[in-house]
Design an enzyme around this catalytic site. Structure first.
Site, PDB file in Angstrom:
ATOM      1  N   SER A  22       0.782  -1.121  -0.030  1.00 31.67           N
ATOM      2  CA  SER A  22       0.035  -0.297  -0.058  1.00 31.67           C
ATOM      3  C   SER A  22       0.883   1.251   0.131  1.00 31.67           C
ATOM      4  CB  SER A  22      -0.981   0.021   1.410  1.00 31.67           C
ATOM      5  OG  SER A  22      -1.756   1.148   1.269  1.00 31.67           O
ATOM      6  N   TYR A 186      -8.007  14.262   1.044  1.00 36.34           N
ATOM      7  CA  TYR A 186      -7.116  15.336   0.169  1.00 36.34           C
ATOM      8  C   TYR A 186      -7.732  15.726  -1.025  1.00 36.34           C
ATOM      9  CZ  TYR A 186      -3.522  13.014   3.021  1.00 36.34           C
ATOM     10  OH  TYR A 186      -2.884  12.540   4.329  1.00 36.34           O
ATOM     11  N   GLY A 329      -0.275  -2.368   4.525  1.00 34.37           N
ATOM     12  CA  GLY A 329       0.585  -1.564   4.887  1.00 34.37           C
ATOM     13  C   GLY A 329       1.442  -1.958   6.156  1.00 34.37           C
TER      14      GLY A 329
END
Length: 364
Positions: A22, A186, A329
């Site tokens: 990730s 974002y 991750g």
């Protein structure tokens, strides 16, 4: 045979397995002078080790398409040739170890200009070099963050071209997959969500308006990316605000259908990030149901991410058709060789790097 170790072909690209790294910000790029945003030796060691460890696809962290689009001064960038040269070394090393080199292109929007998480992650002060963030509306992420400057339509058009220009550089650097970051609060996610987008022009209001930037960026990136290579799009499937107007999994399904028509090949499904202190149920595999629904209702391939920690769990997610791949991750931060350990656990023959054969022996 293990579903987790079956290759996946998207367009002409075959990814050797379904365990992918990730994109995770490392806050380790050069932060000053002409080397700003350039990958360092850390990135070579970090990303190269995950490729050597058996991940089928290694995705470089959120990489700013403009200086003001960085989360922090230590983010990678891809708005100039020097940054392209640094990332070319990374892409070549990933490929040399047999993994697919991928990169996530990003604009931090109103969440830009912050310190490293290891130093608290607070918004930077002017004395610390803060710049003015931008966003769809003049709404701060939280009381500590700056109020962003609302983008004009001309500035939005420039952002779209910034993504396209960064994609061209990513291709020249040797990446085989490019991902548009449309998640985690974002800029692209900020436009998608009514929480952060209060515009009344063609980029706000209903789903069509709020999703316009996402569609324009995806279209621009697809136009400059080779027809035989895939484009991914990361989405936050929900803002985790069930009792207020927000971005939802239902709209994520609609967006996936729009992206499929544009030529996006896979939706990278995460959640959250646009609302501070959202109540998120963080149980193992908690985001997989969102990936499963988007896959089922849109027909697009997806990957799942979030508290996927063991081989049997990952195998079941792919074997049961809940996702086409998993992104890891924290597990791959803890153990770069997680894919090779998973292969052994699942009874799948896999060769360890020859340099480590004395340590692994016949068990590998």
């Amino acid at each position: 045979m293990s579903a987790l170790f079956e290759p996946l072909t998207l367009r002409s690209l075959t990814i050797p397995n379904r365990i992918w790294l990730s994109p995770m910000c490392m806050y380790s790029a050069a932060s000053e002078g002409p080397e700003t945003g350039v990958a360092t030796d850390f990135h070579l060691a970090h990303l190269g080790s995950r490729a050597a460890g058996g991940a089928g696809l290694v995705m470089v962290e959120a990489t700013g398409v403009t200086p003001e689009g960085r989360i922090s001064p230590w983010d990678l960038g891809l708005w100039n040739e020097r940054q392209q040269e640094g990332l070319a070394r990374v892409a070549a090393l990933i490929a040399r170890h047999g993994a697919v080199p991928a990169i996530q292109l990003a604009h931090a929007g109103r969440k830009a200009a912050t310190d490293k998480p290891g130093r608290g992650g607070a918004p930077l002060t002017a004395e610390q070099g803060a710049w003015r963030p931008v966003g769809p509306s003049a709404l701060a992420f939280d009381p500590e963050h700056q109020v962003p400057a609302e983008l004009t339509e001309a500035q939005i058009a420039a952002v779209v071209e910034d993504f396209a220009a960064a994609a061209r550089r990513a291709l020249a650097a040797g990446f085989q997959v490019v991902e548009v970051h449309g998640a985690h609060g974002y800029l692209v996610h900020e436009f998608l969500s009514p929480v952060s987008n209060h515009r009344t022009d063609g980029y706000g209001g209903d789903f069509a308006g709020r999703s316009r930037l996402a569609r324009e960026v995806a279209t621009a990136v697809r136009a400059v990316w080779p027809a035989d290579l895939p484009v991914f799009f990361r989405v936050s499937a929900t803002d985790w605000l069930p009792d207020a107007p927000s971005w939802t999994v239902e709209e994520s399904v609609l967006l996936a259908k729009e992206l499929q028509a544009i030529g996006v090949d896979l939706v990278d499904v995460s959640t959250g990030g646009n609302v501070p202190h959202a109540k998120i149920t963080g149980e193992p595999g908690y985001q997989v149901p969102f990936a499963e629904r988007i896959r089922r209702e849109s027909g697009l391939p997806v990957n799942a991410v979030g508290l996927i920690t063991d081989a049997a769990q990952a195998e079941a997610i792919v074997a049961e058709g809940r996702a086409d791949a998993v992104m890891l991750g924290r597990e791959l931060l803890r153990d770069p060789y997680w894919p090779l350990h998973a292969a052994r656990e699942l009874g799948v023959p896999r060769n360890w790097p020859a340099q480590y054969g004395f340590a692994v022996g016949p068990r590998g």
